[in-house]
Enzyme design. Structure first.
Site, PDB file in Angstrom:
ATOM      1  N   LYS A 127       5.893 -11.588  -4.241  1.00  0.00           N
ATOM      2  CA  LYS A 127       7.026 -11.537  -2.993  1.00  0.00           C
ATOM      3  C   LYS A 127       8.167 -11.222  -4.073  1.00  0.00           C
ATOM      4  O   LYS A 127       8.609 -10.858  -5.105  1.00  0.00           O
ATOM      5  CB  LYS A 127       6.999 -13.007  -3.597  1.00  0.00           C
ATOM      6  CG  LYS A 127       8.554 -13.939  -1.851  1.00  0.00           C
ATOM      7  CD  LYS A 127       7.626 -13.576  -0.850  1.00  0.00           C
ATOM      8  CE  LYS A 127       8.243 -13.713   0.011  1.00  0.00           C
ATOM      9  NZ  LYS A 127       7.360 -13.887   1.299  1.00  0.00           N
ATOM     10  N   ASP A 167       9.943 -10.324   5.757  1.00  0.00           N
ATOM     11  CA  ASP A 167      10.276 -11.315   5.343  1.00  0.00           C
ATOM     12  C   ASP A 167      11.782 -11.858   6.384  1.00  0.00           C
ATOM     13  O   ASP A 167      12.549 -11.105   6.793  1.00  0.00           O
ATOM     14  CB  ASP A 167      10.731 -12.712   3.836  1.00  0.00           C
ATOM     15  CG  ASP A 167      10.247 -13.127   4.147  1.00  0.00           C
ATOM     16  OD1 ASP A 167       9.399 -14.347   3.964  1.00  0.00           O
ATOM     17  OD2 ASP A 167      11.178 -14.522   3.575  1.00  0.00           O
TER      18      ASP A 167
END
Length: 446
Positions: A127, A167
């Site tokens: 991430k 995201d």
């Protein structure tokens, strides 16, 4: 309480990662599920799998300098946590939001390990992101920021190494600017290095819809497992961004009536059912606040600062951000007759809320299973890019539906196997963990 075998591991995680509350929470939730696994597979303890899986393989933090439209130099911080590559290249989104710090990125990356494993596709977990806030910035400012961000990030990614996606705060616009800078620096049209691209340069059909659709598919499978369905159900959804919009759309297609959604300022309530196309116009085109919906839709009302969880429903899908639904909200939902929860966001329910749902017999789909449709479709985009192919919307959606059904079945059956029937949290954690753990053992001491 944690099993004694895992208490020392958790204490070590907290000590080694001070101040990272979200990462601590995500780690504890997984550790609470896997004590039965260690009893069945003592080799995992012997190989120190848990200690290794809680430590990222690599953590990258860097400065992102850029210039705003007034010629003022701005400085942000960039992150990429490459957590685990036992199953494939690191895969996970980039989040641009002022709340981003190392603890947020590590919690998201840790969740991504198990989420990606559950898809059955060859992708590891990672991430990234930045504390940059794209809200209120011009397209040119966002472009300059993305170019500066990628100038550093490009050293660490690649289609066989690490494949970022979008995201919160990172959509196809941002992915386009990022990919353009990557291509410029590397002199390679390496389409598979980023997913969530526009359809005009290698993006996948259904990628925009995938996380929201996938959440609704998972909830539908949970309902079916109990002899029920979405048909005729009242549904509420938190958020009004990409995930929320398409979770609402698919729930409508399943025959439900979505009566409420929200943004950070409040929520809208529409007894006749949310007009999805109007929400898309307001949020995706105009980038306005959800309150505008009530001004344009007869019979709808806007509640400033209200909690969307106060609206009675049978199904709730939290699709905004972490820890947005607490034990008080859970008590309200249960009292109002809610029978199923599907997490469209990452860790949106607090531990107290999850316990309340489970004790009340509410079907609860955790994010690492219920919202895995987004990363699954990203992996499908990688497949298309690798083969220089393009699939239809219908074919890609069918693949997504099959993957979400497989994830549900994997979680359901694993929970049954370990004596916790209907516990999708345990099923997801155990199934994802064992898939990664087995691969790590076979790869040697890495």
């Amino acid at each position: 309480m944690l099993h004694e075998l895992l208490e020392s591991t958790y204490d070590s995680v907290v000590k080694r990662n001070p101040g990272e509350a979200e990462f601590h929470q995500a780690t504890r939730e997984v550790l609470e599920s896997i004590a039965p696994v260690l009893r069945k597979h003592p080799e995992y303890a012997e190989h120190k799998i848990i200690e290794r899986i809680c430590e990222p393989e690599r953590q990258i933090i860097f400065r992102v300098p850029w210039e705003d439209d007034n010629g003022v130099v701005q400085i942000n911080r960039g992150f990429r946590v490459e957590f685990n590559s036992a199953l494939g290249p690191y895969k996970g989104g980039l989040r641009f939001h002022p709340s981003v710090y190392l603890g947020i990125v590590k919690f998201l990356g840790f969740e991504q390990i198990f989420k990606n494993a559950l898809t059955g596709l060859p992708i590891g977990g990672g991430k990234g992101g930045s504390d940059f806030d794209p809200k209120g910035r011009s397209d040119r400012e966002i472009m300059r920021f993305c170019q500066s961000f990628m100038t550093e990030l490009q050293r660490h990614i690649g289609e066989y190494t690490d494949v970022p996606a979008g995201d919160i705060g990172v959509g196809s616009r941002e992915i386009g600017y990022l990919f353009g800078q990557y291509k410029r620096i590397t002199n390679r049209y390496e389409s598979g290095v980023l997913t969530g691209k526009h359809l005009s340069f290698g993006g996948a059909q259904v990628r925009t819809e995938a996380t929201g659709y996938g959440t609704a598919y998972f909830v539908n499978e949970m309902l079916n497992a109990r002899g029920n369905s979405f048909e005729g159900k009242r549904v509420i959804v938190s958020g009004s961004g990409n995930v929320a919009i398409y979770a609402m759309e698919k729930a409508h297609q399943f025959g439900a009536t979505v009566v409420a959604c929200s943004d950070s300022n409040g929520y809208i309530y529409d007894e006749a059912g949310i007009d999805i196309e109007l929400v898309k116009q307001i949020k995706e085109v105009e980038r306005a606040r959800i309150s505008v919906y009530a001004d344009r839709r007869s019979g709808a009302k806007y509640v400033e600062g209200g909690r969307v969880w106060d609206v009675p429903c049978e199904v709730a899908m939290p699709c905004a951000t972490q820890n947005e639904l607490d034990d008080s909200d859970a008590a309200t939902l249960i009292a109002n007759g809610c029978i199923a929860i599907g997490e469209g966001a990452n860790m949106p329910c607090t531990p107290g809320a999850i316990r309340a749902f489970q004790e009340a017999g509410v079907a609860f789909g955790p994010g690492k299973a219920a919202n895995a449709g987004g990363v699954a479709t990203s992996a499908l985009e990688m497949q298309q890019n690798a083969s220089r192919d393009s699939w239809s919307f219908e074919f890609t959606e069918q693949r997504l539906r099959e993957i979400m059904q497989d994830i549900h079945n994997r979680c359901y059956q694993t929970a049954e196997e370990y004596g916790m029937p209907g516990n999708y949290v345990a099923g997801a954690n155990i199934s994802g963990f064992t898939l990664v753990a087995d691969a790590m053992i076979r790869l040697g001491l890495i």
